[in-house]
Design an enzyme around this catalytic site. Sequence first.
Site, short mmCIF file in Angstrom:
data_model
loop_
_atom_site.label_atom_id
_atom_site.label_comp_id
_atom_site.label_asym_id
_atom_site.label_seq_id
_atom_site.Cartn_x
_atom_site.Cartn_y
_atom_site.Cartn_z
N ARG A 92 19.90 14.35 55.40
CA ARG A 92 21.27 15.04 54.55
C ARG A 92 20.74 16.76 53.91
NH1 ARG A 92 23.78 10.75 53.83
NH2 ARG A 92 25.77 10.50 52.82
N ARG A 131 39.76 3.30 53.98
CA ARG A 131 38.83 1.99 53.49
C ARG A 131 38.28 1.68 51.43
NH1 ARG A 131 32.64 4.43 54.26
NH2 ARG A 131 33.21 5.55 52.30
P1 AP5 Z 1 26.13 6.68 52.50
O1 AP5 Z 1 26.68 4.91 52.34
O2 AP5 Z 1 26.12 7.59 53.77
O3 AP5 Z 1 27.79 7.33 53.26
P2 AP5 Z 1 28.67 8.76 53.16
O4 AP5 Z 1 27.84 9.46 53.78
O5 AP5 Z 1 29.68 8.61 52.73
O6 AP5 Z 1 29.67 7.98 54.67
P3 AP5 Z 1 30.54 6.93 55.14
O7 AP5 Z 1 29.61 5.85 55.25
O8 AP5 Z 1 31.33 7.26 53.95
O9 AP5 Z 1 30.66 8.18 55.99
P4 AP5 Z 1 30.58 7.21 57.49
O10 AP5 Z 1 31.15 8.26 59.20
O11 AP5 Z 1 29.64 5.97 58.03
O12 AP5 Z 1 32.17 6.03 58.14
P5 AP5 Z 1 32.24 4.74 59.01
O13 AP5 Z 1 31.90 4.19 59.81
O14 AP5 Z 1 32.47 4.32 57.29
O15 AP5 Z 1 26.13 7.40 51.64
C1 AP5 Z 1 26.35 7.18 49.70
C2 AP5 Z 1 25.69 8.04 48.90
O16 AP5 Z 1 24.41 7.24 48.99
C3 AP5 Z 1 26.19 8.87 49.21
O17 AP5 Z 1 26.62 9.61 49.05
C4 AP5 Z 1 24.77 10.00 48.47
O18 AP5 Z 1 24.62 9.68 46.92
C5 AP5 Z 1 24.10 8.45 49.07
N1 AP5 Z 1 23.09 8.80 49.78
C6 AP5 Z 1 22.21 8.21 51.13
N2 AP5 Z 1 22.09 8.47 51.96
C7 AP5 Z 1 21.36 9.83 50.77
C8 AP5 Z 1 20.00 10.57 50.85
N3 AP5 Z 1 19.12 10.92 52.71
N4 AP5 Z 1 20.53 11.83 50.21
C9 AP5 Z 1 20.16 11.83 49.03
N5 AP5 Z 1 21.42 10.78 48.56
C10 AP5 Z 1 22.15 9.39 49.74
O19 AP5 Z 1 34.37 4.65 58.56
C11 AP5 Z 1 34.75 5.40 57.66
C12 AP5 Z 1 35.69 4.85 57.56
O20 AP5 Z 1 36.80 5.09 58.84
C13 AP5 Z 1 35.69 2.97 58.16
O21 AP5 Z 1 37.05 2.17 57.18
C14 AP5 Z 1 36.22 2.77 59.73
O22 AP5 Z 1 36.50 1.94 59.78
C15 AP5 Z 1 37.41 3.86 60.02
N6 AP5 Z 1 36.86 4.25 61.10
C16 AP5 Z 1 34.93 4.58 61.77
N7 AP5 Z 1 36.14 5.31 63.08
C17 AP5 Z 1 37.45 5.13 63.30
C18 AP5 Z 1 38.27 5.94 64.23
N8 AP5 Z 1 37.81 6.09 65.97
N9 AP5 Z 1 39.45 6.00 64.26
C19 AP5 Z 1 40.11 5.25 62.89
N10 AP5 Z 1 39.32 4.83 62.52
C20 AP5 Z 1 38.36 4.85 62.33
MG MG Z 2 28.66 4.39 56.61
#
Ligand code: AP5
Ligand code: MG
Length: 193
Positions: A92, A131
């Site tokens: 990241r 979500r």
């Molecule tokens: P992390 O868990 O990585 O969360 P994020 O970056 O906020 O990403 P998301 O999990 O929210 O998004 P995603 O792309 O996985 O989407 P999803 O499939 O869930 O990190 C959380 C925290 O941890 C960070 O903020 C940080 O503090 C820390 N952290 C983690 N890694 C780190 C690192 N390397 N360095 C530093 N800190 C770190 O989909 C989202 C929603 O949309 C779901 O409800 C899903 O059902 C829906 N959805 C998915 N696809 C579709 C579609 N095609 N159409 C409609 N809806 C859809």
């Molecule tokens: Mg995720």
Amino acid sequence: MPALHMVILGRQGSGKGTQSERLTAAFGCIHLSTGDVLRAAVAAGTELGRQAKAVMDSGGLVGDDIMNGIVRDRLSRDDIAAGGVLLDGFPRTSDQADALEAILDELGHSLDVAVNIDVPIDVVTARMVDRGRSDDTLEAIQRRLELYEEQTAPLLDWFDARGLLATVDGVGTPDEVFERIVSAVERTRPQPA
Ligand code: AP5
Ligand code: MG
């Protein structure tokens, strides 16, 4: 085909976790989500979890040294050596990207492809609000998206310069996006001689 070493990139809420489940089933590699590792540590009440919780709830980033250590430990295990890995949420920052390259190099692996799931900000915001994870408050979402633009989006050029980047349109049904990603992986990963 040899084991796949892949990174999945894209804004928060772009569907990385959703697609990772399907991709690991299709390609047989291990899903390593650094967000899932941290959420498991929070749930288990470990020292890491205690430190990470406040940072995650505010939408900030956990420190590079901690994250690089977690990924180094996990990548060193036998299941990933045998089956390959799909990294979700890492790297990241540019420091994490450099660390990943060094860790894979030490282990005798290299990255095959980095897929960027492209979804506009208004669409990801609506998905995350629906979500309702504990860090899906409007304030934390905004902070995470700002940090993405500042620290993570520049990595797209880093992967592109190495010939590894494939960007796919992430708007559509999960099945449609999955088909696009599989095609992009097949196009971009090195072909066996
Ligand atoms: P992390 O868990 O990585 O969360 P994020 O970056 O906020 O990403 P998301 O999990 O929210 O998004 P995603 O792309 O996985 O989407 P999803 O499939 O869930 O990190 C959380 C925290 O941890 C960070 O903020 C940080 O503090 C820390 N952290 C983690 N890694 C780190 C690192 N390397 N360095 C530093 N800190 C770190 O989909 C989202 C929603 O949309 C779901 O409800 C899903 O059902 C829906 N959805 C998915 N696809 C579709 C579609 N095609 N159409 C409609 N809806 C859809
Ligand atoms: Mg995720």
